[in-house]
Design an enzyme around this catalytic site. Structure first.
Site, PDB file in Angstrom:
ATOM      1  N   HIS A 119      -9.730  10.805 -17.529  1.00  0.00           N
ATOM      2  CA  HIS A 119     -10.429   9.559 -17.892  1.00  0.00           C
ATOM      3  C   HIS A 119      -9.855   8.916 -19.147  1.00  0.00           C
ATOM      4  O   HIS A 119      -9.105   9.538 -19.902  1.00  0.00           O
ATOM      5  CB  HIS A 119     -11.922   9.842 -18.104  1.00  0.00           C
ATOM      6  CG  HIS A 119     -12.223  10.654 -19.329  1.00  0.00           C
ATOM      7  ND1 HIS A 119     -12.032  12.011 -19.401  1.00  0.00           N
ATOM      8  CD2 HIS A 119     -12.712  10.295 -20.546  1.00  0.00           C
ATOM      9  CE1 HIS A 119     -12.386  12.452 -20.595  1.00  0.00           C
ATOM     10  NE2 HIS A 119     -12.799  11.429 -21.323  1.00  0.00           N
ATOM     11  N   ASP A 121     -11.579   6.502 -22.442  1.00  0.00           N
ATOM     12  CA  ASP A 121     -12.910   6.310 -23.011  1.00  0.00           C
ATOM     13  C   ASP A 121     -13.345   4.855 -22.843  1.00  0.00           C
ATOM     14  O   ASP A 121     -12.544   3.939 -22.986  1.00  0.00           O
ATOM     15  CB  ASP A 121     -12.897   6.662 -24.507  1.00  0.00           C
ATOM     16  CG  ASP A 121     -12.527   8.130 -24.726  1.00  0.00           C
ATOM     17  OD1 ASP A 121     -12.959   8.970 -23.924  1.00  0.00           O
ATOM     18  OD2 ASP A 121     -11.809   8.411 -25.700  1.00  0.00           O
ATOM     19  N   HIS A 260      -7.045  11.344 -20.566  1.00  0.00           N
ATOM     20  CA  HIS A 260      -7.179  12.728 -21.011  1.00  0.00           C
ATOM     21  C   HIS A 260      -8.168  13.501 -20.148  1.00  0.00           C
ATOM     22  O   HIS A 260      -8.933  12.923 -19.366  1.00  0.00           O
ATOM     23  CB  HIS A 260      -7.539  12.796 -22.499  1.00  0.00           C
ATOM     24  CG  HIS A 260      -8.766  12.029 -22.890  1.00  0.00           C
ATOM     25  ND1 HIS A 260      -8.811  10.660 -22.984  1.00  0.00           N
ATOM     26  CD2 HIS A 260     -10.010  12.461 -23.221  1.00  0.00           C
ATOM     27  CE1 HIS A 260     -10.017  10.272 -23.361  1.00  0.00           C
ATOM     28  NE2 HIS A 260     -10.762  11.340 -23.497  1.00  0.00           N
ATOM     29  N   ARG A 275     -16.165  12.826 -32.115  1.00  0.00           N
ATOM     30  CA  ARG A 275     -15.214  11.761 -31.790  1.00  0.00           C
ATOM     31  C   ARG A 275     -15.644  10.466 -32.462  1.00  0.00           C
ATOM     32  O   ARG A 275     -16.835  10.140 -32.524  1.00  0.00           O
ATOM     33  CB  ARG A 275     -15.200  11.587 -30.270  1.00  0.00           C
ATOM     34  CG  ARG A 275     -14.056  10.760 -29.743  1.00  0.00           C
ATOM     35  CD  ARG A 275     -14.163  10.624 -28.246  1.00  0.00           C
ATOM     36  NE  ARG A 275     -15.383   9.914 -27.879  1.00  0.00           N
ATOM     37  CZ  ARG A 275     -15.771   9.678 -26.634  1.00  0.00           C
ATOM     38  NH1 ARG A 275     -15.051  10.097 -25.625  1.00  0.00           N
ATOM     39  NH2 ARG A 275     -16.875   9.017 -26.388  1.00  0.00           N
TER      40      ARG A 275
END
Ligand code: SIN
Length: 287
Positions: A119, A121, A260, A275
């Site tokens: 995916h 983000d 990622h 994150r």
């Protein structure tokens, strides 16, 4: 101020910065910089150039507080607070990514989509975030790696006929099942399957396989077949770099250029990452 904590001059910062590529086009380890200290404009520019060139860069042995992580990320653009981050009793815009959330999440299998962990983000947004700074807070001694894919290399590996076919196609990502319970109302948007990177000009094969992708205008079977082919290219080891986390490790990636995948092979270990997302052009920060 003692000699040990005296700030480095901008010249010293640049002289100490070392960038060691990990794969031919993807991933580099950066050493010689302390991310807990303010970085000069020249150091920031060198790190940004490395992120654009290598798509993901890694730092080791960084002792960062939440604020220091956010301050470092904020040197590269306005920060974006993910709706899920608001669930946590935590300083926005830090987003805790905890193993427990994945174990607890009720995954509703959708037979119409291709499910996989690869995916980018915030691909459900009109203007997805451009970058992410991820810090290991609690990581297993073995396992729990993260894989990044060079999505330009994945594109380059496609047969010419498929490149031509994908050129005008758009993909939708549906994240409403996760956003609606958080009170975040958001329309489904579409993006080009092959995006042109605004800064590097590279063509990027850009699909989020965690958010029910569907290629617009195709019937379900045809969309699924094309998505499977894209997934095949994401999964090729030649297109990937894999990072083993240690306490104090930090990754900084270009979310427009790399996809990622978090490898969940650590049983019940309470893996915890934090994150910070960096918004794209300020003009679009809230879209
Ligand atoms: C993410 O998907 O942004 C986090 C990856 C990870 O937990 O390794």
């Amino acid at each position: 101020m003692s000699a040990a904590v005296r700030e480095k001059t901008p010249e010293q910062q640049i002289a100490d910065l070392e960038i060691r590529p990990l794969q031919p086009t993807l991933g580099a380890e950066i050493s010689g910089v302390d991310l807990s200290r303010p970085i000069s404009d020249a150091t920031r520019d060198a790190i940004k150039a490395a992120v654009l060139k290598h798509k993901v860069v890694f730092f080791r042995d960084q002792a960062l507080t939440d604020d220091q992580q956010a301050d470092f990320a904020a040197r590269f653009g306005p920060l974006y607070t993910h709706p899920s981050a608001k669930r946590h009793d935590n300083i926005a815009p830090l987003h805790r990514i905890a193993a427990a959330d994945f174990n607890a999440r009720e995954l509703v299998p959708d037979p119409t989509s291709v499910e996989s962990g690869y995916h980018t983000d915030t691909s459900w947004r009109l203007v997805p975030t451009w970058g992410a700074v991820l810090r290991a807070v609690s990581v297993p001694e073995i396992g729990g790696d993260t894989i990044w894919v060079d999505a330009n290399l994945a594109y380059q590996g496609l047969p010419d006929a498929l490149k031509a076919r994908l050129e005008d196609l758009h993909v939708t990502h549906d994240f409403r099942h996760a956003l609606e319970p958080l009170g975040h109302d958001y329309p489904i948007v579409s993006h080009r399957v092959v995006r042109t990177h605004r800064e590097t000009g590279q063509k990027i094969l850009w699909v989020n396989f965690t958010q029910r992708p569907h290629i617009l205008g195709l019937d379900i079977a045809e969309s699924k077949e094309l998505l499977q082919t894209i997934l095949y290219h994401y999964k090729k080891p030649e297109n990937q770099v894999r990072f083993s986390w240690r306490p104090g490790s930090v990754a900084f990636w270009d979310n427009r250029a790399a996809v990622h995948y978090a490898v969940r092979n650590y049983g019940d270990f309470p893996r915890l990452m934090q994150r910070v997302l960096i918004a794209d052009e300020p003009l679009y920060a809230d879209l």
